[in-house]
Design a protein around this motif. Structure first.
Motif, PDB file in Angstrom:
ATOM      1  N   THR A  67       0.851  -1.185   0.000  1.00 65.48           N
ATOM      2  CA  THR A  67       0.000   0.000   0.000  1.00 65.48           C
ATOM      3  C   THR A  67       0.887   1.235   0.000  1.00 65.48           C
TER       4      THR A  67
ATOM      5  N   VAL B 243      -3.646   5.037  -1.429  1.00 65.74           N
ATOM      6  CA  VAL B 243      -4.507   5.724  -0.474  1.00 65.74           C
ATOM      7  C   VAL B 243      -4.132   7.201  -0.449  1.00 65.74           C
TER       8      VAL B 243
ATOM      9  N   CYS C 162       0.660   5.323   0.582  1.00 65.79           N
ATOM     10  CA  CYS C 162      -0.228   6.344   1.147  1.00 65.79           C
ATOM     11  C   CYS C 162       0.444   7.711   1.099  1.00 65.79           C
TER      12      CYS C 162
ATOM     13  N   TYR D  31      -4.723   7.499   8.130  1.00 64.41           N
ATOM     14  CA  TYR D  31      -4.878   6.184   7.509  1.00 64.41           C
ATOM     15  C   TYR D  31      -4.384   5.087   8.434  1.00 64.41           C
TER      16      TYR D  31
ATOM     17  N   PRO E 103      -1.237  10.467   6.373  1.00 66.56           N
ATOM     18  CA  PRO E 103      -0.680   9.175   6.796  1.00 66.56           C
ATOM     19  C   PRO E 103      -1.125   8.713   8.174  1.00 66.56           C
TER      20      PRO E 103
END
Length: 358
Positions: A217, A238, A219, A245, A242
């Motif tokens: 992932t 994403v 981000c 998330y 940060p």
């Protein structure tokens, strides 16, 4: 078997018979761990590796025989003065290999689909019998109800932990007798690598994470940078602050966090959250000056020394890396060393075992 699942699925789709050879036990400095798999098709195609080349030729022949006979069998390969350069492991270890034709596998299509989709499943295997354990159901049999019950209970526990290994189970009732060995292989979703900061180093790290088998992932709070065209290797992109998330997603003790933002307004709140998680690795990019400033800010925010000691900062091993790709190698090397207890020193300077115990 995760690394050969796509190939096996293709063979199943085309109706091509095959056999799978799996490392079920190792001694000393074996080159591949239990669970490593190699497959051979009736057409002669081979997938995967079980020893890095030491015994593949011999196992290839065993797989062809298993396809022809429809019978599974076990073989052990070690090293001695006589066989070191014939059929053996020149590294000095010993491996036990279980070879199974596809006709001996239980619900192979469903198992392969679960592996490909990242859904948890475990197989409990004897030579010509196999039990498959999902979180909500069981299929197949090892030949006796009491053995099925005992293997299913223990395999479910191993699946929950994501572990692979051999069970030694005793038979009960009419089947009472010596212990039997059952090899359990767990397939769980791949571990996560979350990369914070949509920069060029992150793109290289995403490719490296995918190569290493992580679910990656990326981000970043800036939508102009967190784009699919810049991060084609990432599984997820994403666009969010940060730390927000990280507060909202699931982190476990297999998760790797790579903080590449090197900007205090992102780093400090993110690391305050990260250090409260069970993440296995928390690496932070930045210069020595940035590192010192970051540590000062975290201390001022109330982060204790014990928590700060978890940070790998500046991130990566000292490889002299300059490019994003070289830096990704340095970071991956540190992640691997931390996971397996490696020193990060050249093996030529050491006399310790090459393969660390799991």
């Amino acid at each position: 078997m995760r690394d050969i699942a796509d190939g096996l699925t293709d063979w199943r789709t085309r109706g091509v018979a095959f056999a799978v050879a799996t490392v079920v036990r190792t001694w000393q400095s074996a080159p591949r761990p239990p669970g490593a798999a190699m497959a051979v098709s009736a057409d002669g195609e081979a997938l995967g590796s079980i020893s890095g080349g030491c015994v593949e030729a011999a196992v290839y022949d065993l797989c062809r025989t298993a396809i022809e006979t429809g019978t599974a069998h076990t073989a052990t390969y070690g090293v001695s003065d006589d066989d070191a350069f014939d059929v053996g492991l020149t590294c000095g270890g010993t491996i036990q290999v279980l070879v199974q034709p596809d006709v001996a596998l239980t619900e192979p299509d469903e198992v392969l689909a679960a592996i490909r989709d990242g859904r948890p499943v475990a197989t409990a295997t004897m030579e010509n019998a196999q039990l498959v354990i999902w979180p909500d159901r069981i299929a197949g049999s090892l030949g006796a109800p009491d053995l099925d019950d005992a293997a299913a209970r223990q395999a479910a526990g191993m699946l929950a932990l994501g572990t692979t290994g051999t069970l030694h189970l005793g038979r009960q009732g009419e089947q009472r007798g010596d212990d039997v060995s059952v090899f359990v292989q767990s397939y769980v979703p791949p571990p996560r690598m979350i990369i914070f900061g949509a920069i060029d180093f992150a793109a290289a790290m995403a490719r490296m994470g995918t190569f290493l088998g992580y679910h990656v992932t990326v981000c970043d709070a800036r939508p102009v940078f967190a784009t699919r065209s810049r991060f084609p290797a990432a599984d997820d992109l994403v666009v969010q602050w940060p730390h927000k998330y990280l507060e909202s997603t699931t982190i476990d003790d297999r998760t790797v966090l790579c903080v590449l933002t090197h900007d205090p307004k992102f780093d400090v709140p993110l690391l305050q959250v990260a250090l409260l998680t069970p993440a296995r690795y928390i690496g932070v990019m930045g210069s020595r000056r940035a590192h010192d400033d970051r540590m000062r800010r975290l201390r001022e925010a109330g982060v204790g020394e014990g928590a700060l000691a978890r940070l790998c900062s500046p991130i990566g091993l000292d490889l002299g890396a300059r490019t994003p790709e070289e830096t990704a190698v340095a970071i991956a090397a540190e992640i691997t060393a931390r996971a397996w207890g490696g020193s990060g020193r050249p093996l030529s300077e050491l006399d310790t075992p090459i393969h660390h115990a799991a």
